[in-house]
Write an enzyme that holds these catalytic residues in place. Structure first.
Site, PDB file in Angstrom:
ATOM      1  N   SER A  21      -1.445  -7.864   4.811  1.00 49.38           N
ATOM      2  CA  SER A  21      -2.110  -6.809   5.581  1.00 49.38           C
ATOM      3  C   SER A  21      -2.117  -5.487   4.823  1.00 49.38           C
ATOM      4  O   SER A  21      -2.932  -4.608   5.101  1.00 49.38           O
ATOM      5  CB  SER A  21      -1.412  -6.623   6.928  1.00 49.38           C
ATOM      6  OG  SER A  21      -0.069  -6.220   6.746  1.00 49.38           O
ATOM      7  N   GLN A  22      -1.210  -5.345   3.845  1.00 47.38           N
ATOM      8  CA  GLN A  22      -1.161  -4.105   3.067  1.00 47.38           C
ATOM      9  C   GLN A  22      -2.429  -3.928   2.228  1.00 47.38           C
ATOM     10  O   GLN A  22      -2.856  -2.793   1.976  1.00 47.38           O
ATOM     11  CB  GLN A  22       0.086  -4.070   2.186  1.00 47.38           C
ATOM     12  CG  GLN A  22       1.373  -3.951   2.984  1.00 47.38           C
ATOM     13  CD  GLN A  22       2.604  -4.021   2.111  1.00 47.38           C
ATOM     14  OE1 GLN A  22       2.508  -4.020   0.876  1.00 47.38           O
ATOM     15  NE2 GLN A  22       3.758  -4.092   2.729  1.00 47.38           N
ATOM     16  N   ASP A  72       8.542  -9.962   8.823  1.00 40.48           N
ATOM     17  CA  ASP A  72       9.692  -9.229   8.289  1.00 40.48           C
ATOM     18  C   ASP A  72      10.973  -9.448   9.089  1.00 40.48           C
ATOM     19  O   ASP A  72      12.056  -9.093   8.615  1.00 40.48           O
ATOM     20  CB  ASP A  72       9.392  -7.727   8.221  1.00 40.48           C
ATOM     21  CG  ASP A  72       8.609  -7.364   6.965  1.00 40.48           C
ATOM     22  OD1 ASP A  72       8.514  -8.210   6.053  1.00 40.48           O
ATOM     23  OD2 ASP A  72       8.096  -6.235   6.897  1.00 40.48           O
ATOM     24  N   ARG A  97       2.137   5.077   5.235  1.00 38.18           N
ATOM     25  CA  ARG A  97       0.737   5.306   5.622  1.00 38.18           C
ATOM     26  C   ARG A  97       0.474   6.802   5.803  1.00 38.18           C
ATOM     27  O   ARG A  97      -0.537   7.327   5.337  1.00 38.18           O
ATOM     28  CB  ARG A  97       0.421   4.544   6.912  1.00 38.18           C
ATOM     29  CG  ARG A  97       0.249   3.035   6.712  1.00 38.18           C
ATOM     30  CD  ARG A  97       0.384   2.266   8.019  1.00 38.18           C
ATOM     31  NE  ARG A  97       0.049   0.852   7.876  1.00 38.18           N
ATOM     32  CZ  ARG A  97       0.852  -0.064   7.322  1.00 38.18           C
ATOM     33  NH1 ARG A  97       2.035   0.316   6.845  1.00 38.18           N
ATOM     34  NH2 ARG A  97       0.478  -1.327   7.231  1.00 38.18           N
ATOM     35  N   LYS A 125       9.479   2.778   7.591  1.00 33.33           N
ATOM     36  CA  LYS A 125       8.920   2.787   6.242  1.00 33.33           C
ATOM     37  C   LYS A 125       7.406   2.548   6.291  1.00 33.33           C
ATOM     38  O   LYS A 125       6.635   3.184   5.570  1.00 33.33           O
ATOM     39  CB  LYS A 125       9.612   1.708   5.411  1.00 33.33           C
ATOM     40  CG  LYS A 125       9.138   1.554   3.983  1.00 33.33           C
ATOM     41  CD  LYS A 125      10.134   0.771   3.150  1.00 33.33           C
ATOM     42  CE  LYS A 125      10.288  -0.664   3.589  1.00 33.33           C
ATOM     43  NZ  LYS A 125       9.199  -1.555   3.093  1.00 33.33           N
ATOM     44  N   SER A 126       6.982   1.634   7.164  1.00 29.82           N
ATOM     45  CA  SER A 126       5.558   1.300   7.265  1.00 29.82           C
ATOM     46  C   SER A 126       4.739   2.496   7.740  1.00 29.82           C
ATOM     47  O   SER A 126       3.687   2.812   7.178  1.00 29.82           O
ATOM     48  CB  SER A 126       5.361   0.122   8.223  1.00 29.82           C
ATOM     49  OG  SER A 126       6.020  -1.027   7.752  1.00 29.82           O
ATOM     50  N   LYS A 142      16.476   0.293  -0.633  1.00 29.47           N
ATOM     51  CA  LYS A 142      15.015   0.162  -0.622  1.00 29.47           C
ATOM     52  C   LYS A 142      14.432   0.573   0.728  1.00 29.47           C
ATOM     53  O   LYS A 142      13.388   1.215   0.780  1.00 29.47           O
ATOM     54  CB  LYS A 142      14.630  -1.279  -0.947  1.00 29.47           C
ATOM     55  CG  LYS A 142      13.132  -1.537  -0.937  1.00 29.47           C
ATOM     56  CD  LYS A 142      12.820  -2.958  -1.348  1.00 29.47           C
ATOM     57  CE  LYS A 142      11.355  -3.293  -1.174  1.00 29.47           C
ATOM     58  NZ  LYS A 142      10.461  -2.469  -1.990  1.00 29.47           N
ATOM     59  N   ARG A 191       4.200  -9.975  -8.564  1.00 33.57           N
ATOM     60  CA  ARG A 191       3.637  -9.980  -7.211  1.00 33.57           C
ATOM     61  C   ARG A 191       2.125  -9.777  -7.280  1.00 33.57           C
ATOM     62  O   ARG A 191       1.640  -8.796  -7.840  1.00 33.57           O
ATOM     63  CB  ARG A 191       4.300  -8.894  -6.345  1.00 33.57           C
ATOM     64  CG  ARG A 191       5.781  -9.150  -6.147  1.00 33.57           C
ATOM     65  CD  ARG A 191       6.447  -8.072  -5.319  1.00 33.57           C
ATOM     66  NE  ARG A 191       6.006  -8.096  -3.917  1.00 33.57           N
ATOM     67  CZ  ARG A 191       6.512  -7.291  -2.984  1.00 33.57           C
ATOM     68  NH1 ARG A 191       7.441  -6.396  -3.311  1.00 33.57           N
ATOM     69  NH2 ARG A 191       6.085  -7.372  -1.745  1.00 33.57           N
TER      70      ARG A 191
END
Length: 409
Positions: A145-146, A292, A26, A21-22, A390, A98
């Site tokens: 970090s996002q 995570d 990106r 997903k990461s 998700k 959030r």
């Protein structure tokens, strides 16, 4: 709610796991920024990545990304540089809780035009796209970090490039390094030296075909399962020893602390038990770079009756739920004596428990999946099990393939 159980504790199987997903999120954003110059293979089929792709294709002035946190951060930066376009970026009720103030402040300091529509520091956002010419920004290093990756991704499109100066202790470094390495891979000059990140303006890139590696966070549940299942073996694809993903640290963590060996063969990762493994009295880990997988590690400790002290977990409080409180609530149902602080979780020992636990998921995909391996030890009930969509929509189908009985209640 489901009841999940397993009669035979020995597991032998092979599975294909969806793309990271990461990495996918990106690359989806970069592909949009560079006019679809990339052909992406093995893109994540997670709900988050689908929401990201859908939002990028949406031409309306209202973008709802539901509970996709990465999409919220990346798209906030993306829309801020879409000259002449105005959008409202919103999400679920939890998303509106959030924080995003650090990123919005940074973008506005660069020259963006972003305002809050409800509560200061939180979505929904009104974003008026502008041309940004400022080329340097200083932000706190101890943030998600996002936020940093979001700035790096759009830095490729700023005519003067972008220098990001990080103040203080940097957390989740592997995710920043992942962004840098993906930028380098597609032809963008980007580097990190100490507390400074530089991204060079890149008006166009060469066409390229990229394969997204499968998700190491998803692999964690199989590491946990093998750790709890003596004489077992599972092969999952597509994984590489020299991964860009920080969670590939699972290889070392599970070998050293839980007796699970990793071997690679042409993209196939095989996990199996190390015979006669000796466990530590207390497992002590700093998970600052890999938050995570903290839930999975804590749950593995509970399944093996081990004590642990996990630190570096400050970002867990602002995820889909406050994961530290959620872990404390749910692991206590297995008799664990759990103590949490703002950035740590400690399992000090165990009490006896008897009844089948009913586990809440807090609308958090990782809470559902990290608990599933415990079903190899004893039957468990999991509420709102479809929250796994998700990040890993086929999770329960794969668990059935491994021989678990799953019954809807």
């Amino acid at each position: 709610m489901i009841l999940i159980s397993k009669e035979n504790t020995i597991i032998k199987d092979k599975l294909q796991i969806t793309g990271s997903k990461s990495e996918s999120n990106r690359l989806l954003l970069l592909n949009q920024l560079f006019q679809n110059a990339l052909t992406l293979e093995n893109v994540s089929n997670s709900e988050d990545s689908q929401l990201m792709a859908k939002a990028l294709a949406n031409t309306s002035d209202l973008i709802d990304i539901h509970h996709a946190g990465t999409a919220m951060r990346f798209l906030t930066a993306f829309y801020s540089i879409q000259e002449g376009r105005s959008v409202t970026l919103t999400g679920s009720d939890r998303m509106k809780q959030r924080p995003i103030g650090v990123l919005v402040d940074a973008l506005n300091q660069l020259g963006a035009d972003i305002t809050y529509l409800e509560n200061q520091g939180f979505p929904p956002l009104k974003i008026n796209g502008k041309k940004i010419t400022t080329s340097s920004i200083t932000i706190p290093a101890n943030v998600s970090s996002q936020y940093i990756s979001a700035l790096m991704l759009i830095g490729t499109q700023l005519e003067n490039g972008l220098t990001i100066i990080l103040e203080g202790k940097i957390i989740s470094v592997p995710y920043i390094q992942m962004t840098i390495q993906l930028l380098n891979k597609i032809g963008v000059k980007a580097e990190m030296n100490g507390q400074e990140i530089k991204v060079e303006y890149t008006p166009k890139i060469e066409s390229n075909i990229l394969q997204v590696e499968s998700d190491w966070s998803s692999a964690s549940y199989f590491y946990s399962l093998i750790a709890l299942s003596p004489n077992s073996e599972v092969t999952i694809s597509t994984y590489f020893e020299d991964s860009l993903q920080g969670d590939s640290a699972l290889q070392t963590i599970y070998k050293d602390h839980f007796g699970v060996e990793s071997t690679f063969d042409n993209g196939k990762l095989t996990l199996k038990n190390i015979p006669d493994f000796n466990y530590s009295d207390v497992i002590t880990l700093d998970l600052n770079n890999t938050p995570d997988i903290a839930q999975t590690i804590a749950t593995t400790c509970v399944g093996l009756g081990l004590k642990c002290h996990l630190t570096g977990l400050e970002t867990l409080k602002i995820k889909e739920t406050d994961r530290l409180i959620a872990l404390q609530n749910e692991l206590t149902k297995f008799g664990a004596i759990v103590v949490i602080t703002e950035d740590s979780l400690t399992i000090k020992g165990y009490n006896i428990f008897e009844e089948t636990p009913i586990l809440a998921t807090y609308n958090d995909h990782r809470m559902a999946m990290c608990m599933a391996p415990l079903a190899v030890k004893y039957p468990i009930k999991i509420e709102n099990e479809m929250v796994v969509e998700k990040s890993y929509p086929t999770f329960w189908e794969d668990w059935k393939q491994l021989g678990f009985a799953i019954k809807n209640l």
